[in-house]
Structure formats: C-alpha cells, structure tokens
Design a protein around this motif. Structure first.
Motif, short mmCIF file in Angstrom:
data_model
loop_
_atom_site.label_atom_id
_atom_site.label_comp_id
_atom_site.label_asym_id
_atom_site.label_seq_id
_atom_site.Cartn_x
_atom_site.Cartn_y
_atom_site.Cartn_z
N LEU A 5 0.97 -0.88 -0.29
CA LEU A 5 -0.18 -0.10 -0.30
C LEU A 5 0.94 1.56 -0.12
N ALA A 6 1.95 1.16 0.58
CA ALA A 6 2.90 2.66 0.52
C ALA A 6 3.34 2.66 -0.36
N THR A 7 3.25 1.73 -1.30
CA THR A 7 4.29 1.89 -2.30
C THR A 7 3.37 2.41 -3.73
N LYS A 8 2.90 1.94 -3.75
CA LYS A 8 1.13 3.22 -4.28
C LYS A 8 1.21 4.39 -3.93
N LEU A 9 1.21 4.81 -2.40
CA LEU A 9 1.56 6.36 -2.21
C LEU A 9 2.59 6.78 -2.33
N GLU A 10 4.10 5.78 -2.59
CA GLU A 10 4.79 6.42 -3.04
C GLU A 10 5.04 6.99 -4.73
N GLU A 11 4.23 5.95 -5.01
CA GLU A 11 4.34 6.59 -6.77
C GLU A 11 2.82 7.85 -6.73
N ASN A 12 2.29 7.83 -6.32
CA ASN A 12 1.11 9.07 -6.20
C ASN A 12 1.87 10.34 -5.96
N ASN A 13 3.03 10.43 -4.84
CA ASN A 13 3.91 11.47 -4.45
C ASN A 13 5.08 11.59 -5.10
N THR A 14 5.18 10.36 -5.91
CA THR A 14 6.33 10.84 -7.67
C THR A 14 5.27 11.85 -8.61
N SER A 15 4.07 11.35 -8.67
CA SER A 15 3.03 12.32 -9.55
C SER A 15 2.82 13.00 -8.43
N ARG A 16 2.87 13.63 -8.21
CA ARG A 16 2.38 15.28 -7.32
C ARG A 16 3.58 15.52 -7.19
N ARG A 17 4.54 15.28 -7.29
CA ARG A 17 5.83 16.46 -7.71
C ARG A 17 6.27 16.73 -9.06
N SER A 18 5.55 15.80 -9.37
CA SER A 18 5.60 16.22 -10.87
C SER A 18 4.52 16.87 -11.49
N LEU A 19 3.68 16.63 -11.29
CA LEU A 19 2.17 18.39 -11.74
C LEU A 19 2.91 19.17 -10.71
N ASP A 20 3.65 19.34 -9.31
CA ASP A 20 3.15 20.05 -8.80
C ASP A 20 4.27 21.17 -9.18
N LYS A 21 5.77 20.32 -10.01
CA LYS A 21 6.89 21.56 -10.78
C LYS A 21 6.57 22.21 -12.05
N GLU A 22 5.56 21.59 -12.69
CA GLU A 22 4.96 21.44 -14.64
C GLU A 22 4.02 23.05 -13.59
N ILE A 23 2.99 22.64 -12.83
CA ILE A 23 1.55 23.69 -13.18
C ILE A 23 2.68 24.77 -12.12
N THR A 24 3.37 24.72 -11.13
CA THR A 24 3.98 26.15 -10.64
C THR A 24 4.78 27.43 -11.96
N ARG A 25 5.53 26.35 -12.44
CA ARG A 25 6.11 26.81 -13.46
C ARG A 25 5.33 27.43 -14.20
N GLU A 26 3.79 27.30 -15.59
CA GLU A 26 2.70 27.75 -15.56
C GLU A 26 2.34 28.71 -15.40
N ALA A 27 2.23 28.38 -13.55
CA ALA A 27 1.05 29.78 -13.03
C ALA A 27 2.01 31.19 -12.81
N LEU A 28 3.73 30.35 -12.26
CA LEU A 28 4.61 32.02 -12.42
C LEU A 28 4.77 32.42 -14.40
N ALA A 29 4.53 31.65 -14.93
CA ALA A 29 4.57 32.15 -16.42
C ALA A 29 3.26 33.22 -16.53
N GLN A 30 2.46 32.98 -16.05
CA GLN A 30 0.74 33.71 -15.71
C GLN A 30 0.83 34.35 -15.03
N VAL A 31 1.07 35.04 -14.27
CA VAL A 31 1.52 36.15 -13.09
C VAL A 31 2.89 36.91 -13.76
N ARG A 32 4.20 36.71 -14.90
CA ARG A 32 4.40 37.56 -14.70
C ARG A 32 4.36 38.11 -16.45
N ALA A 33 3.35 37.71 -17.36
CA ALA A 33 2.34 37.95 -18.55
C ALA A 33 1.55 39.05 -18.07
#
Length: 594
Positions: A321-349
């Motif tokens: 079960l913890a392995t599944k959560l670890e996979e979810n957390n890896t996906s979460r980190r990837s999403l976090d990084k990409e969406i943060t980049r887009e959000a910062l670009a939106q503000v600066r534009a």
C-alpha cells in the motif's frame, strides 16, 4: 558592485524583543543554565522553574478536561446511545492528512470497543472539500443512524439538515471558524464563540481525540488505550500547521515518542520508502516525509488509500500500500513542478500583477490535487497572498495561502458575495466561484488584501531570537536546546545570528539542481572554531564565500547523521554580506570616486 548586489537580495532581519535582564538573571540562577538559554525560554513565556518543568517534561496529566468543550456532554450521550443500541456509525473525514488521520483514530477506537461502524472519505473531485451530500445519501441507503464528521462539518449547514431529514444524527468534530452553526446533535469546535475550551488550536483530529477522551472518562475506560493513538494525532498536528504550544505540545511530545518506538506498519513502510533511517522523528520529518505521502493519496487517487495504509497491521500488505502512495507522491511532485512553472509565467505575463498585493491565477488544465502546494510556491516567489484555481464544469475551485498580517478567512468573508463556497484558516483556505465572477473577485480580493496591509507592500522579514558566537554552540548547549522541541508554529526552532564568518575548508553547491549550499565556515577571530552548514536554495552565495568575503548568517542548529556519526551543523536560513565588509566596500568606493 558584487557585494551591493548580493546585499540587495537579502530579506529584512528582525531581532525578537530581548527579555528583561533581571528576569533572565533570575531564571538563569533557578535553572542553572546559560543566560542565552534562559532568554530563549522567557521569549516563549517560560519565566519560572515550574513553567520550565512543564515545558521540558510535558505531562498527559495536564491535558484539559474534554467536557469543557461546548456540546461535549451531548456528543458523549449520543455516542453512548449508539453503542448501547448497537446503531451503525459512519466516521466521516476529509481527504487530507488531518481528516484521514482523524478517521483512522476514531474508527480504530470504535472498532476496538465493538461499535458497528465504517468510514467514509469523500472524493476530492466529485464531492469536494467538507461534508458531502453523497455521503449523507450513502449513510441513509446503508442504514447508518449516526455520522461523526472529522475536520469538517461546522459550515455544512445544508448537508447536516439533509441528514436530519433522513433521520440521521450528526456529531461534528471540527476546528474551522464557524458561521451559522448546523443543526447537529453536537457541534464540537473550540473556535465557537460560545465555547469556553481553554485551547483554540486543536487540529481536526485533535477534536476527535477529545471526543474519545470524554467518552473514555465517562465510561471508565483506561486512557492509556486512547493514548496509543497519539502517533496519528501527532501526524495531524504537524501536517495541519496548528500551533505547537499548550495542549498540542503535550500531545505531540508523547506522540513523537510513539513514532520513535514500534511504529505502526503503514508509517514504518512510508518512512522506509522515503529513505528515512533514524530512530527518532521530528515534526519536520512528519511535515516533509509523512504528510506529503499521505496527502498524495487524496490528491492523485483517493484518501481511502491513506486510511487503509494507516489501519493495516500486516507489514507486507502495508509495504504494498505504501508503494502505491509513493508512486502517487512522485506524480504529485511532477505535477507540482509543471503547474508552478505555468502559474509563475501567467503572473509575469499579466500587467495586473505589477502593482497588485496578491496573485490569483487559474487554468482549466491544472490538476486540482496540487493547487494548495502551488499556491504556497506562489507565496514564496512573490511574498503575496496567493490563490490557485482550476476551472471545471462552469465552476472554479482551488486553494489560497497567505502571508503574515493577512487573515485569509476574514478576507474571503469580505469577498463572499462573489464566491459560491469558502472555508479555512488564517493562513490557508479553500474556495469556489463561478467563472464569470473571476475578474471581479480578483479585483475585490486584491483590494481587501491591500486594505489589510494598509496599502503598504510588505518586505519578507526573517525574525531571529538572539545573536550567538560559535564558542557558545557546545554539546551541552545543544542537549538543552533540543529539549525545546517539538518545534513548530508557536514554538519554532530558535534562529540565531552569527556575524563575520568566512570560508574555512570548502563551500560548494549540492543537490540535483546545484541550488543548495554546503558550508564549512569559521568565525572571525575564532580560527579554532569551525562548523558545517547547509543552506537550502542558497547556492547562489557560493561564489561570494569562495572569494573570501565575510558573511553574517541566520541559522538554526541541528544534528547531522552521516555514516553513523552525529555532529552539529548550521541549518542556514539566510545570508548577507557582513556589516563590516559592506561598510568597508562602500568606504573604498567613495574614496575611489574622490
């Protein structure tokens, strides 16, 4: 010019108010400790021997009487009725860490005492935050007579009314700011204006714990059984960023001891997959290792995953079960990084944000599960309250994060005419609105934030407790300082200022992206005293250190374990060119011009 440029990047440093010298002298004598440590205690409201004793040795005997909480007698009476009449009880909690740990705690306790019960975690995307209509209908269809809501419910008037229509009673255990109280059998919330409970800072899980404490006292059950769940409560305290003072400090102190012992299989599996090797956990470990993995379940898949893991007693199943959560957390980190980049670009534009006091961004393509994290990143980037929204099915919903001096709940209350729904705390909140109100809401939100800040844009400020010299950082000093823990809001790890340090053996950037700074420094006129340090996201200072410049540091002190050897190191919060070095450069610049 190089020095001036770096100095301009430094945030404001503000020393906390120094304690009265006479009080420091008295406490130094009473406790037989250094005046520096005595001053740190006084800053935390510890002014005499007995207070220090309770601070250093928090006792569960000092927990408040749970019946001091408004409606607690009604809640215990209704739960007792359910037990005696063998009614079915549904334990309902939100999908975040506070909600899932609360559900695990209350459900486990009721099951152990042979109560017919089940648990329900809402889906983040189809049901949203808080008590849900779907859950009420589920309870009715499956013959539940009582629902206990945890970390939610105090603002869900319509849902509670619907439950009552269907013949289902509701006990609310919440810690959010109430408005109009729902028509529930009992509303347990220390933030009720008519509640005399002495401590207002409990987590949602903490309120659920107080219900079970009252039930145990009423029926003569050994409190030791209930205290065996303090590991779960401590995880909620750390993850929900509630104040680590008063009752929370007592609970977390003993919960951390449980987490350092024979851990429940789910917690052990998460820590193992995270690469955690130490025996003892700190609140920081809870916040950065356990909380993201538990939260990832609800963000990416379902919060039920987290409850199943925390309930699991088999180590092999827990690992799966913890392995599944670890996979979810890896996906979460990837999403976090990409969406943060887009959000910062939106503000600066967008030119709106050039003079704004806040940031409010939105997109239909963003993943709703990480908007709270991205909002925190926006606050870090711009030092403004931030809201990140996701557009779905003619509705925008998302999360907000704030800065010191801006109470989000009060600001959103002033903007409530443009919102469909909102709720939360001073520093964090959730909200929803219709897309056609976005521009008007963004403008209104910014105006209210500006008014709260007196139309003055705040400069990020780092507060420190005291100035220190490397000679004062001894093993004995740290042994006492360590007993100030657990650290968190209301009892932060002391931050110190040290002046005029220089590179001793090395300074280098570390980490995958080389953004962090690894130091080995000495203090001016103390060449025999050297210390290691780590500065996260401070790698841009490496060149200045390598050039031999003198620096001032703000830091906390921590233990670093490497290859079985434990040493003290500086956890550097910020760096600036030392006053002497800066003034010397300025003087030379003037001479050159003359």
């Amino acid at each position: 010019m190089f020095l001036k440029y770096l100095r301009a990047m430094v945030r404001n440093w503000l020393k906390k108010e120094s304690p009265d010298a006479a009080s420091v002298a008295t406490l130094t004598d009473e406790l037989q400790i250094s005046s520096l440590l005595a001053g740190l205690l006084i800053q935390r409201g510890i002014t005499h021997f007995d207070a220090a004793k309770n601070f250093f040795r928090p006792s569960l005997e000092n927990l408040y009487d749970p019946f001091l909480m408004k409606d607690m007698d009604k809640a215990v009476e209704r739960l007792t009725q359910a037990v005696h009449q063998k009614e079915k009880v549904l334990v309902y909690g939100d999908y975040d860490v506070d909600g899932t740990t609360a559900v695990t705690l209350v459900y486990s306790f009721l099951q152990k005492h042979e109560v017919s019960c089940d648990y329900y975690i809402p889906d983040r995307y189809t049901e949203g935050y808080g008590f849900s209509f779907l859950a009420v209908e589920y309870a009715a269809a499956n013959d539940f007579q009582l629902i206990i809501t945890l970390d939610c419910g105090v603002r869900d008037v319509e849902k509670v009314s619907r439950a009552k229509e269907l013949g289902i009673d509701v006990i609310i255990c919440d810690h959010h700011n109430p408005d109009v109280l729902p028509d529930a059998v009992a509303v347990l919330d220390p933030k009720r204006t008519d509640c005399a409970y002495p401590f207002k800072g409990l987590s949602g899980c903490g309120v659920g714990f107080k219900l079970l404490q009252a039930f145990s006292l009423q029926h003569g059950l050994p409190e030791e059984d209930l205290f065996s769940y303090l590991d779960l409560l401590t995880i909620s305290i750390g993850a929900d960023i509630v104040p680590l003072e008063d009752e929370n400090r007592v609970l977390a102190y003993h919960g951390l001891q449980l987490l350092a012992g024979d851990r429940r299989p789910g917690v052990a599996a998460m820590l193992d997959l995270a690469g955690f090797k130490k025996k003892e956990l700190t609140i920081t470990d809870v916040v950065f290792l356990l909380a993201p993995r538990i939260n990832a379940a609800g963000r990416i898949f379902s919060g039920k995953q987290a409850v199943a893991l925390l309930l699991e007693n088999d180590h092999s199943v827990a690992r799966t079960l913890a392995t599944k959560l670890e996979e979810n957390n890896t996906s979460r980190r990837s999403l976090d990084k990409e969406i943060t980049r887009e959000a910062l670009a939106q503000v600066r534009a967008d030119s709106f944000y050039l003079d704004s006091f806040s940031t409010v961004v939105e997109s239909a393509s963003w993943h709703k599960g990480v908007v709270g994290i991205v909002a925190s990143r926006m606050v870090e980037a711009f030092h403004k309250p931030a809201i990140v929204l996701v557009s779905r099915d003619d509705k925008m919903s998302g999360s907000a994060r704030s800065i010191e001096g801006v109470d989000l709940f009060e600001v959103l209350t002033e903007c409530s005419g443009l919102l469909e729904q909102f709720g939360g705390h001073t520093m964090a909140a959730g909200l929803s609105l219709r897309p056609e109100n976005f521009i008007a809401f963004r403008q209104k939100f910014d105006q209210v934030v500006a008014k709260n800040l007196d139309f003055i844009k705040p400069v990020p400020t780092l507060k420190y407790d005291a100035e220190i010299h490397f000679s004062e950082i001894t093993e004995q000093f740290y042994r006492i300082l360590k007993q100030f823990s657990p650290f968190g809001p209301g009892n932060m790890s002391p931050v110190f200022l040290v002046r005029n340090v220089t590179n001793a053996k090395f300074t280098r950037t570390v980490g995958d992206s080389k953004t962090h700074l690894k130091l080995h420094v000495r203090q001016k006129r103390s060449f025999d005293l050297e210390m290691d340090g780590i500065g996260f996201d401070l790698g841009h200072w490496a060149e200045a250190f390598e050039s031999g410049e003198e620096m001032d540091l703000l830091f906390s002190i921590e233990e670093n374990e490497w290859n079985g050897r434990v040493t003290l190191q500086l956890n550097v919060k910020d760096i600036r060119i030392s006053d002497e070095a800066y003034e010397s450069e300025t003087t030379q610049s003037i001479k050159n011009k003359v």
